[in-house]
Write an enzyme that holds these catalytic residues in place. Sequence first.
Site, PDB file in Angstrom:
ATOM      1  NE  ARG A 162      -1.343  -1.553   3.674  1.00 17.48           N
ATOM      2  CZ  ARG A 162      -1.525  -1.614   4.992  1.00 17.48           C
ATOM      3  NH1 ARG A 162      -2.719  -1.399   5.517  1.00 17.48           N
ATOM      4  NH2 ARG A 162      -0.520  -1.882   5.787  1.00 17.48           N
ATOM      5  CG  HIS A 182      16.736  25.956  12.539  1.00 22.42           C
ATOM      6  ND1 HIS A 182      15.594  26.410  11.901  1.00 22.42           N
ATOM      7  CD2 HIS A 182      17.127  24.839  11.870  1.00 22.42           C
ATOM      8  CE1 HIS A 182      15.292  25.594  10.920  1.00 22.42           C
ATOM      9  NE2 HIS A 182      16.196  24.630  10.868  1.00 22.42           N
ATOM     10  CG  ASP A 231      16.428  35.719   7.956  1.00 21.02           C
ATOM     11  OD1 ASP A 231      16.224  36.140   9.111  1.00 21.02           O
ATOM     12  OD2 ASP A 231      15.843  34.729   7.483  1.00 21.02           O
ATOM     13  CG  HIS A 235      15.361  32.924  12.582  1.00 18.15           C
ATOM     14  ND1 HIS A 235      14.250  32.690  11.840  1.00 18.15           N
ATOM     15  CD2 HIS A 235      16.048  33.903  11.946  1.00 18.15           C
ATOM     16  CE1 HIS A 235      14.246  33.495  10.777  1.00 18.15           C
ATOM     17  NE2 HIS A 235      15.330  34.233  10.820  1.00 18.15           N
ATOM     18  CE  LYS A 252      14.042  26.481  15.906  1.00 19.04           C
ATOM     19  NZ  LYS A 252      13.802  27.909  15.708  1.00 19.04           N
ATOM     20  CE1 TYR A 292       9.902  25.935   9.991  1.00 21.40           C
ATOM     21  CE2 TYR A 292      11.460  25.786  11.796  1.00 21.40           C
ATOM     22  CZ  TYR A 292      11.135  26.220  10.528  1.00 21.40           C
ATOM     23  OH  TYR A 292      12.046  26.942   9.804  1.00 21.40           O
ATOM     24  CD  GLN A 338       4.181  27.061  17.159  1.00 27.33           C
ATOM     25  OE1 GLN A 338       3.853  27.064  15.985  1.00 27.33           O
ATOM     26  NE2 GLN A 338       4.885  28.023  17.713  1.00 27.33           N
ATOM     27  NE  ARG A 367      11.158  30.480   4.685  1.00 22.95           N
ATOM     28  CZ  ARG A 367       9.914  30.952   4.713  1.00 22.95           C
ATOM     29  NH1 ARG A 367       9.464  31.563   5.791  1.00 22.95           N
ATOM     30  NH2 ARG A 367       9.112  30.784   3.686  1.00 22.95           N
TER      31      ARG A 367
END
Length: 175
Positions: free
Chosen positions: A23, A119, A168, A62, A72, A132, A46, A59
């Site tokens: 499958r 990150h 950034d 941060h 995360k 995330y 979240q 990106r």
Amino acid sequence: MILRPTAIAGVVEVRAEPAEDARGRFVRTWCAGEFAAAGLDFRPYQISLSENPRRHTLRGLHYQDPPAVERKLIRCLRGAVLDVAVDLRRDSPTWRRWVAVELDAARHNALFIPQGCAHGFLTLTGDAWLEYLIDAPYVPGTARGVRWDDPAFGIAWPAAPAVISDRDRDWPRYA
Ligand SMILES: Cc1cn([C@H]2C[C@H](O)[C@@H](COP(=O)(O)OP(=O)(O)O[C@H]3O[C@@H](C)C(=O)[C@@H](O)[C@H]3O)O2)c(=O)[nH]c1=O
């Protein structure tokens, strides 16, 4: 699920062990018990999605200062990225070191980023989607950043960014 430590304490690559049959595949992507067994008490609060249409979108980098810290787990749901963590913990033996892991939707691998590490990522394909799992609520204005090309880190990115936000590009150098 295999939790593979990296050169930075607490930064862990999570490798999937898909169950495959006629499958398709079944893949466990996070498990409280398996994380706890590896010393990671990580409970997502979240889930967010980052869609990046263009190859070589960057990106980051941060991080969050206390008390708004977050941990995360990052996974590529479509395409591939080079995912990077930088150790900003001054009391860490790997302070200012970085690790990079290629996250590929076809491999279902993920990178866990603990608090105290910055990150960022560079997309290696067009249409790269990152998921995330984050253990804290989003609080606007609490994000901090350091520059992707800061010589304090010397990250060996495979390409310069073709798409990057003004924010950034303009983060201060790491002091
Ligand atoms: C990060 C974030 C942003 N937003 C909103 C704010 C803004 O309008 C829009 C884009 O936000 P940003 O420019 O901060 O998005 P982005 O630059 O993708 O931020 C992310 O970068 C990577 C490297 C990370 O590690 C993440 O934790 C996060 O910081 O989305 C949320 O609603 N919730 C969130 O959790």
